[in-house]
Design an enzyme around this catalytic site. Structure first.
Site, PDB file in Angstrom:
ATOM      1  N   GLN A 143       0.201  -9.043  -6.619  1.00 60.35           N
ATOM      2  CA  GLN A 143      -0.292 -10.419  -6.740  1.00 60.35           C
ATOM      3  C   GLN A 143       0.447 -11.220  -7.802  1.00 60.35           C
ATOM      4  O   GLN A 143       0.513 -12.450  -7.726  1.00 60.35           O
ATOM      5  CB  GLN A 143      -1.791 -10.423  -7.072  1.00 60.35           C
ATOM      6  CG  GLN A 143      -2.686 -10.079  -5.901  1.00 60.35           C
ATOM      7  CD  GLN A 143      -2.660 -11.122  -4.806  1.00 60.35           C
ATOM      8  OE1 GLN A 143      -2.334 -12.279  -5.031  1.00 60.35           O
ATOM      9  NE2 GLN A 143      -3.029 -10.723  -3.601  1.00 60.35           N
ATOM     10  N   CYS A 160      -8.253  -6.699   2.389  1.00 59.90           N
ATOM     11  CA  CYS A 160      -8.238  -5.334   2.914  1.00 59.90           C
ATOM     12  C   CYS A 160      -9.643  -4.752   3.004  1.00 59.90           C
ATOM     13  O   CYS A 160      -9.854  -3.716   3.617  1.00 59.90           O
ATOM     14  CB  CYS A 160      -7.382  -4.439   2.018  1.00 59.90           C
ATOM     15  SG  CYS A 160      -5.661  -4.970   1.930  1.00 59.90           S
ATOM     16  N   THR A 180       0.829  -1.204   0.000  1.00 61.35           N
ATOM     17  CA  THR A 180       0.000   0.000   0.000  1.00 61.35           C
ATOM     18  C   THR A 180       0.862   1.252   0.000  1.00 61.35           C
ATOM     19  O   THR A 180       0.603   2.200  -0.746  1.00 61.35           O
ATOM     20  CB  THR A 180      -0.941   0.002   1.223  1.00 61.35           C
ATOM     21  OG1 THR A 180      -1.900  -1.048   1.078  1.00 61.35           O
ATOM     22  CG2 THR A 180      -1.673   1.330   1.354  1.00 61.35           C
ATOM     23  N   THR A 230      14.204   4.824   8.876  1.00 60.42           N
ATOM     24  CA  THR A 230      15.157   3.730   8.983  1.00 60.42           C
ATOM     25  C   THR A 230      14.595   2.458   8.352  1.00 60.42           C
ATOM     26  O   THR A 230      13.470   2.053   8.649  1.00 60.42           O
ATOM     27  CB  THR A 230      15.497   3.460  10.462  1.00 60.42           C
ATOM     28  OG1 THR A 230      16.031   4.650  11.032  1.00 60.42           O
ATOM     29  CG2 THR A 230      16.502   2.328  10.585  1.00 60.42           C
ATOM     30  N   HIS A 246       4.778 -10.052   1.789  1.00 64.97           N
ATOM     31  CA  HIS A 246       3.970 -11.103   2.420  1.00 64.97           C
ATOM     32  C   HIS A 246       3.074 -11.868   1.449  1.00 64.97           C
ATOM     33  O   HIS A 246       2.399 -12.805   1.843  1.00 64.97           O
ATOM     34  CB  HIS A 246       3.150 -10.527   3.587  1.00 64.97           C
ATOM     35  CG  HIS A 246       1.955  -9.713   3.180  1.00 64.97           C
ATOM     36  ND1 HIS A 246       0.660 -10.173   3.312  1.00 64.97           N
ATOM     37  CD2 HIS A 246       1.859  -8.467   2.683  1.00 64.97           C
ATOM     38  CE1 HIS A 246      -0.183  -9.243   2.905  1.00 64.97           C
ATOM     39  NE2 HIS A 246       0.526  -8.199   2.514  1.00 64.97           N
TER      40      HIS A 246
END
Length: 381
Positions: free
Chosen positions: A180, A328, A72, A238, A202
């Protein structure tokens, strides 16, 4: 009760290799790549190695790789960064599609609120954009075109190369959400007309909270996050060195085994369809999305007469994890914006379930799930 996990499009389990890479990096000591001492230099070296991995996998320069905190964030950074840079050049048009992930659609709507002109391309009954519609929408005023590679709900592929060629002719920036598709489809960024590309760890058995944005050299871009000079001043903050190291390892495996992954996912998908045909009959379900131009691991199926909520609840009780669409947006009772854009019947939209396959899934699980669905379907006959 063991769970049949058919929701890999929502998130995937970290692979053992990615976990090992994460632990090794996290255990190496303090890891701030911006520090000048030896620990900082070691962290920067690990970050550089990860960047080189992605540069090789995507066939681009390592300097064009920017690490982010998610897919995102990558989508948002690409859209806002390019749009505001292009506005300085007099371009204020945004072109996207009706079936994008909300990370893109909502970002585009925000840009519209801030004075940009938004054009949302329609799709056909399979969820695919018509090239002629894209060509009609992209002109000399267009700042950014954003079209996903493969849809997260139906798996339908979009003609990103052809649209990118047209965008390039009009000097518009081409952004592709490949979250995807990465790991299943190759992305040669030396050949593809893509200026900005978004990935997420992920989805390929890497950790959550890590993403990537490719920014082609020379692409108009203004940073949207301010602070330090990390990521060549394109994304302050960071870096998550351990997560990035695990992401790189997961990407190496996913891309190195892409054909095996495709064949495995396709075999599970085919098995699910065959088992459903055998156990409930072909008249009791409808497949949504393109029959051929699609990702191999996503299967969207409607069970007319049974609401998505009812099917998912019963599947969950029986130990099957699936989804009603984008994870989502799964907490919303609104119908899928992707299926709605395809102009299919309300019954198909309200009864749609997404199954998505990946590491660890078996044909035996496909057969077991079909029997469970047969039992559920009998209650609504």
């Amino acid at each position: 009760m063991s769970v049949i996990y058919f929701d890999h499009s929502a998130t995937t389990a970290m692979s053992p290799e990615a976990i090992q890479a994460y632990v090794e990096t996290a255990s190496a000591g303090p890891s701030n790549p911006s520090s000048l001492h030896s620990d900082g230099r070691a962290a920067k070296d690990r970050l550089s190695r990860a960047r080189d991995v992605f540069a090789e996998l995507l066939n681009c320069s390592s300097s064009e790789i920017v690490f982010t905190g998610s897919g995102t964030e990558s989508d948002n950074t690409a859209l806002f960064g390019a749009a505001y840079a292009q506005r300085k050049r007099g371009r204020t048009g945004i072109v996207t599609t009706a079936v994008e992930h909300h990370a893109v659609l909502n970002a585009c709507r925000k840009l519209e609120d801030e004075g940009f002109t938004l054009k949302v391309l329609p799709v056909d009954e399979y969820g695919c954009v018509r090239l002629e519609d894209a060509k009609a929408a992209i002109d000399e005023s267009t700042a950014v075109v954003s079209v996903m590679a493969g849809n997260n709900e139906t798996g339908t592929l979009q003609p990103i190369a052809a649209i990118g060629d047209w965008a390039r002719k009009h000097k518009a920036c081409m952004h592709v959400d490949a979250v995807q598709a990465f790991g299943y489809l190759p992305f040669d960024l030396q050949k593809l007309p893509i200026d900005l590309l978004s990935l997420s760890a992920h989805k390929i058995n890497g950790p959550q909270g890590v993403g990537l944005l490719y920014i082609r050299k020379g692409t108009p871009f203004l940073p949207r996050q301010f602070g330090g000079m990390q990521e060549r001043s394109r994304r302050a903050g960071t870096e998550n060195v351990a997560g990035i190291s695990a992401f790189a390892r997961a990407a190496e495996i996913a891309c190195g085994q892409a054909q095996i992954r495709r064949e495995h996912a396709e075999s599970i998908r085919s098995a699910v369809l065959q088992e459903l045909t055998d156990h409930i009959g072909p008249e009791r379900f409808v497949v949504n999305g393109h029959p051929n131009d699609r990702l191999p691991h996503v299967l969207n199926v409607s069970f007319p007469g049974i609401s998505s909520e009812s099917m998912l609840m019963n599947l969950d009780l029986a130990g099957v994890a699936a989804s009603g669409g984008s994870a989502c947006n799964s907490g919303s009772l609104k119908p899928s914006h992707v299926l709605s854009a395809m102009n299919i019947s309300p019954d198909r939209i309200s009864s749609a379930v997404r199954f998505s396959f990946g590491l660890g899934n078996t044909r035996e699980e496909a057969e077991k799930m079909a029997k469970i669905i047969a039992t559920i379907s009998a209650r609504y006959a």
